[in-house]
Scaffold this motif. Structure first.
Motif, PDB file in Angstrom:
ATOM      1  N   ASP A 130       0.849  -1.218  -0.014  1.00 51.60           N
ATOM      2  CA  ASP A 130       0.117   0.106   0.128  1.00 51.60           C
ATOM      3  C   ASP A 130       0.800   1.202   0.057  1.00 51.60           C
ATOM      4  O   ASP A 130       0.516   2.285   0.471  1.00 51.60           O
ATOM      5  CB  ASP A 130      -0.905  -0.034   0.998  1.00 51.60           C
ATOM      6  CG  ASP A 130      -0.256  -0.079   2.686  1.00 51.60           C
ATOM      7  OD1 ASP A 130       0.934  -0.231   2.657  1.00 51.60           O
ATOM      8  OD2 ASP A 130      -0.783   0.204   3.581  1.00 51.60           O
ATOM      9  N   CYS A 174      -6.062  -1.879   1.554  1.00 52.62           N
ATOM     10  CA  CYS A 174      -5.479  -2.022   0.435  1.00 52.62           C
ATOM     11  C   CYS A 174      -5.766  -3.523   0.109  1.00 52.62           C
ATOM     12  O   CYS A 174      -5.676  -4.594   0.680  1.00 52.62           O
ATOM     13  CB  CYS A 174      -3.971  -2.057   0.305  1.00 52.62           C
ATOM     14  SG  CYS A 174      -3.095  -2.331  -1.151  1.00 52.62           S
ATOM     15  N   GLU A 194     -11.496  -1.362  -1.764  1.00 53.17           N
ATOM     16  CA  GLU A 194     -11.589   0.045  -2.463  1.00 53.17           C
ATOM     17  C   GLU A 194     -12.595  -0.074  -3.502  1.00 53.17           C
ATOM     18  O   GLU A 194     -13.358   0.959  -3.996  1.00 53.17           O
ATOM     19  CB  GLU A 194     -10.299   0.032  -3.543  1.00 53.17           C
ATOM     20  CG  GLU A 194      -8.988  -0.048  -2.760  1.00 53.17           C
ATOM     21  CD  GLU A 194      -8.247  -1.116  -2.245  1.00 53.17           C
ATOM     22  OE1 GLU A 194      -8.933  -2.203  -2.365  1.00 53.17           O
ATOM     23  OE2 GLU A 194      -6.924  -1.273  -2.253  1.00 53.17           O
ATOM     24  N   TYR A 304      -0.810   7.371  -3.288  1.00 56.88           N
ATOM     25  CA  TYR A 304      -1.242   6.025  -3.259  1.00 56.88           C
ATOM     26  C   TYR A 304      -2.649   6.151  -3.716  1.00 56.88           C
ATOM     27  O   TYR A 304      -3.510   6.427  -3.272  1.00 56.88           O
ATOM     28  CB  TYR A 304      -1.188   5.493  -1.883  1.00 56.88           C
ATOM     29  CG  TYR A 304      -1.626   4.096  -2.008  1.00 56.88           C
ATOM     30  CD1 TYR A 304      -0.968   3.087  -2.463  1.00 56.88           C
ATOM     31  CD2 TYR A 304      -2.907   3.820  -1.209  1.00 56.88           C
ATOM     32  CE1 TYR A 304      -1.415   1.909  -2.490  1.00 56.88           C
ATOM     33  CE2 TYR A 304      -3.440   2.303  -1.388  1.00 56.88           C
ATOM     34  CZ  TYR A 304      -2.583   1.575  -2.058  1.00 56.88           C
ATOM     35  OH  TYR A 304      -3.028   0.395  -2.332  1.00 56.88           O
ATOM     36  N   THR A 307      -5.326   0.718  -6.974  1.00 58.27           N
ATOM     37  CA  THR A 307      -6.124  -0.147  -7.162  1.00 58.27           C
ATOM     38  C   THR A 307      -6.547  -0.233  -8.857  1.00 58.27           C
ATOM     39  O   THR A 307      -6.921   0.550  -9.232  1.00 58.27           O
ATOM     40  CB  THR A 307      -7.545   0.128  -6.490  1.00 58.27           C
ATOM     41  OG1 THR A 307      -7.000  -0.138  -5.219  1.00 58.27           O
ATOM     42  CG2 THR A 307      -8.344  -1.450  -6.607  1.00 58.27           C
TER      43      THR A 307
END
Ligand code: ADP
Ligand code: F6P
Ligand code: MG
Length: 320
Positions: A130, A174, A194, A304, A307
């Motif tokens: 992550d 994550c 996510e 970050y 995904t």
């Protein structure tokens, strides 16, 4: 740069020892003295700092866990606590610090540099994957393979009993461990923090699979996607299959690192020391598209957003 220190912080991950070894050996080979700090920032505050020789890091490249031990110290968010901890490095003349850990540990390293001029470099060590600025974090590959091994075993017993297995894997924020173990493990469904997935959709997949004569289903659930026991309760109202829940838990953080994690840890450990020798600081190291890269520490959490919706679609397409 004459003296540097190294610590491991936050949740441990396989390959942290490999990284400690690389840092220590790279520094010693350049005539730099290396200090180990026990228990992360807690040990830094409590002065648990010792001089390391190459003997201290001998034979640890393949060992899980961390010989430096790890801890969490929430009080490190307090600037006064950081000042006390920094003093323990300064009094020994330690100018550089390599922090092996996740985004939280990188926050601490960032503040130590900004507030006290400690030359910090972060190495991404966490099974969660992550952190921005690196394709993979150290430990992620090993954890992923542990999950795949578990899925494979669960599949055997799931088939014998024609069951649906909900497999909870780590990842509070994550979903990478869940998503990619689902793809590589041939799972029938995946739930990640996510992207919201509906239990109704998963129930439909199970019904369709059974109508095709398939005897089992493996659904991978990231711990951050919801309470797996609640999910089981909801799902059992919608399907007739027998359901079992397996929580893999901390087994995912143990064992010997894979070759890939060892090589990653070694390359990043060496780069961290090279940066300190060049006088650089406030940076993290990563591996992107096969190249060792550097970014500011704050890049790790500010950017970050890894995904892949495309990969989520692939996982769902493969579930039928
Ligand atoms: P990880 O590094 O794996 O993300 P944590 O989030 O638990 O793990 O962080 C590890 C440690 O880093 C914390 O226990 C704390 O000592 C320190 N830390 C986390 N967040 C901060 C912050 N915002 N400022 C200073 N130190 C922090
Ligand atoms: O950050 C690593 C991690 O293993 C997460 O995947 C998990 O949510 C958490 O740490 C578990 O923390 P603890 O070891 O404190 O139970
Ligand atoms: Mg973290």
């Amino acid at each position: 740069m004459k003296k540097i220190a190294v610590l491991t912080s936050g949740g441990d991950s396989q390959g942290m020892n490999t990284a400690v070894r690389a840092v220590a050996k790279a520094a010693i080979s350049k005539g730099i003295e290396v200090y180990g700090i026990k228990r992360g920032y807690k040990g830094m505050l409590e002065d648990q700092i010792f001089h390391m020789s190459s003997l201290d890091v001998s034979g640890i490249a393949d060992q899980g866990g961390t010989i430096l031990l790890s801890a969490r110290l929430p009080e490190f968010k307090n600037p006064e606590i950081r000042a006390k901890a920094a003093e323990n490095l300064k009094k020994r003349g330690i100018e550089g610090l390599v922090v092996i850990g996740g985004d939280g540990s990188f926050h601490g390293a960032h503040h130590l540099y900004e507030e006290h001029g400690i030359k910090t470099i972060g190495i991404p060590g966490t099974i969660d994957n992550d952190i921005a600025g690196t394709d993979y974090t150290i430990g992620y590959d090993t954890a992923l393979n542990i999950i795949l091994d578990a899925i494979s075993k669960l599949k055997d017993t799931a088939i014998s009993h024609e069951r649906t297995y909900l497999v909870e894997v780590m990842g509070r924020n994550c979903g990478d461990l869940a998503l990619y173990s689902a793809i590589a493990g041939g799972a029938s469904g995946v739930m990640i923090p996510e992207i919201k997935s509906s239990i109704e959709d998963i129930a439909e997949v199970i019904k369709k699979r059974r109508s095709q004569g398939k005897l089992y289903d493996i659904i991978v659930v990231a711990e951050g996607a919801g309470n797996v026991l609640e999910i089981e309760k909801e799902l059992s109202k919608k399907v007739d299959t027998s359901i079992r829940v397996t929580i893999l838990g901390h087994t995912q953080r143990g064992g010997s690192p894979t070759a890939s994690d060892r090589i990653l840890a070694t390359k990043l450990g060496i780069k961290a020391v090279e940066l300190l020798i060049e006088g650089k600081a406030g940076l993290m190291v990563g591996m992107q598209s096969g190249k060792v890269t550097t970014h500011t520490l704050s890049y790790a959490w500010e950017n970050y957003n890894k995904t892949s919706e495309e990969d989520y679609k692939i996982a769902n397409m493969l579930s039928l």
